[in-house]
Design an enzyme around this catalytic site. Structure first.
Site, PDB file in Angstrom:
ATOM      1  CG  ASP A 174       5.598 -10.321  -4.793  1.00  0.00           C
ATOM      2  OD1 ASP A 174       6.594 -10.283  -4.023  1.00  0.00           O
ATOM      3  OD2 ASP A 174       5.210 -11.399  -5.321  1.00  0.00           O
ATOM      4  CG  ASP A 209       6.345 -16.094  -4.042  1.00  0.00           C
ATOM      5  OD1 ASP A 209       5.164 -15.947  -3.439  1.00  0.00           O
ATOM      6  OD2 ASP A 209       6.828 -15.208  -4.859  1.00  0.00           O
ATOM      7  CG  HIS A 210       6.684 -13.321  -0.662  1.00  0.00           C
ATOM      8  ND1 HIS A 210       7.341 -12.344  -0.845  1.00  0.00           N
ATOM      9  CD2 HIS A 210       6.126 -13.525  -2.128  1.00  0.00           C
ATOM     10  CE1 HIS A 210       7.413 -11.811  -1.895  1.00  0.00           C
ATOM     11  NE2 HIS A 210       7.025 -12.750  -2.621  1.00  0.00           N
TER      12      HIS A 210
HETATM   13 ZN   LIG Z   1       6.342 -13.209  -4.738  1.00  0.00          ZN
HETATM   14 ZN   LIG Z   2       2.903 -12.196  -4.619  1.00  0.00          ZN
END
Ligand SMILES: [Zn+2]
Ligand SMILES: [Zn+2]
Length: 305
Positions: free
Chosen positions: A203, A65-66
Site C-alpha cells: 500500500d 489484509d496482507h
Molecule cells: Zn492493504
Molecule cells: Zn496497509
C-alpha cells in the site's frame, strides 16, 4: 520467463469474488508470493499456483489484509508434506508477526528463514536467480515496495567456444551461466542483456523513488485503492493511491504495463477507475483475481539491463 498471477486484488475485507492482496510469480519450479491476504491459499488452488513450489514469501507490511492468510497457508503446506525451507521477508516487526503466526499454525515440518529489511531497504537473492530489492512505500505504517529483477546472461558466442576448444557437451552449462570443465561463462558470453523487471507497490502513495525505480519496468502492479479522483484526499490520509494517480505514475516511469490492484471494498467493479487511469496511461489494465501474464525476455528493447 516469469509467470505472474494476481491471486487477490482486494483491500481491507474480502468480497465473494475478490480475495485480499497476493501476487504469485513463478520461474521454472520456483514460486514467490508477494503478500498473503485472507483467502490466498484458496485463490492459489483456483488459479493453478502450486504452493508446493513456494520458496519465498515477501510481505509488504503487517496490516491484516496482507497477512491473515499466512497461518492457513503454512498449515496447508505442512499438510502437503513440505520439508524444504521457506524464506519469509518483510519490514521491521517481522519476528513478532511470525511468532504470532506460528502460535496459530503450530509446529511446521519445514524451516522458516526470516529476513527483515531494516528501514524497509535491502536486497535478497532468490533461488531462481532473481533479485528482490525493497524500498520504502509511503503508508501509515512501515511498508516495503518491491522491485523484482530477473537478470539475463549475455549472448553465447559459439565461435569463441570453438576457438577455446570447449567440447560441445559443455556449451549448455556455460550458456546457462554455470562454469563447466574448467571453463567459465565469461569466456563465451557477451555483455549481460536486459532482464525482466516487475514492481509490486501496495500500500503506498505515489513517490518519486517508486517512479524512478519503475522506469521502463515490464510490469507495475500498483495500489489503486480508490476509483474516483475525488477520493485523493482520502488516499493521502490513509497512504494509498487513486486509479488516476497510479496511471500518472506509470506514465511518468514509462512502464510497459500497469495492473491496478488493492481495490477498496467500496469499489465493487474492478474497472470502475480504469478510464481515469487510462486518461493518464492508455495501456492501464484493471487487475482482478486470476489475472495472469507471462513475461518473456525481449531483445527488441534496448534500455538498461
Ligand atoms: Zn492493504
Ligand atoms: Zn496497509
Amino acid at each position: 520467463m516469469v509467470q505472474v498471477t494476481l491471486l487477490g486484488s482486494g483491500a481491507t475485507r474480502p468480497l465473494p469474488h475478490r480475495a485480499l492482496a497476493a501476487l504469485w510469480l513463478q520461474v521454472g519450479g520456483r514460486g514467490l508470493l508477494f503478500d498473503c491476504g485472507e483467502g490466498t491459499q484458496v485463490s492459489a488452488q483456483r488459479f493453478g499456483a502450486s504452493l508446493y513450489k513456494l520458496d519465498t514469501l515477501l510481505l509488504t507490511h503487517y496490516h491484516g489484509d496482507h497477512l491473515f492468510g499466512l497461518p492457513g497457508l503454512l498449515q496447508s503446506m505442512a499438510a502437503l508434506g513440505r520439508t524444504e525451507p521457506v524464506t519469509v521477508a518483510g519490514p521491521p516487526g517481522l519476528d513478532g508477526v511470525l511468532d504470532a503466526v506460528l502460535t496459530l499454525a503450530g509446529p511446521l515440518p519445514f524451516a522458516l528463514c526470516r529476513h527483515t529489511f531494516g528501514d524497509c531497504r535491502g536486497s535478497l537473492a532468490l533461488p531462481s536467480g532473481a533479485v528482490v530489492t525493497a524500498f520504502p512505500a509511503r503508508h501509515r505504517v512501515p511498508c516495503c515496495s518491491y522491485l523484482y529483477t530477473l537478470p539475463r546472461a549475455g549472448r553465447f558466442d559459439p565461435d569463441k567456444a570453438k576457438a577455446l576448444g570447449i567440447p560441445v557437451a559443455l556449451w549448455r552449462s556455460l550458456q546457462a551461466g554455470q562454469p563447466a570443465g574448467g571453463f567459465t561463462p565469461d569466456q563465451v558470453l557477451g555483455p549481460a542483456r536486459r532482464g525482466l523487471r516487475l514492481l509490486y507497490a501496495t500500500d503506498t502513495e505515489p513517490t518519486a523513488e517508486l517512479a524512478e525505480l519503475a522506469r521502463g519496468a515490464d510490469l507495475l502492479c500498483m495500489d489503486a485503492t480508490y476509483a474516483d479522483d475525488a477520493d485523493a484526499p482520502k488516499a493521502r490520509l490513509y497512504g494509498h493511491a487513486t486509479c488516476a494517480e497510479a496511471g500518472a505514475l506509470a506514465a511518468e516511469a514509462g512502464v510497459r504495463r500497469l495492473w491496478l490492484t488493492h481495490y477498496s471494498a467500496a469499489v465493487t467493479d474492478p474497472e470502475a477507475g480504469l478510464a481515469a487511469a487510462r486518461r493518464q496511461f492508455p495501456a492501464a489494465e484493471a487487475g482482478f483475481d486470476g489475472k495472469t501474464l507471462t513475461l518473456t525476455f525481449d531483445d527488441s528493447r534496448k534500455d538498461t539491463p
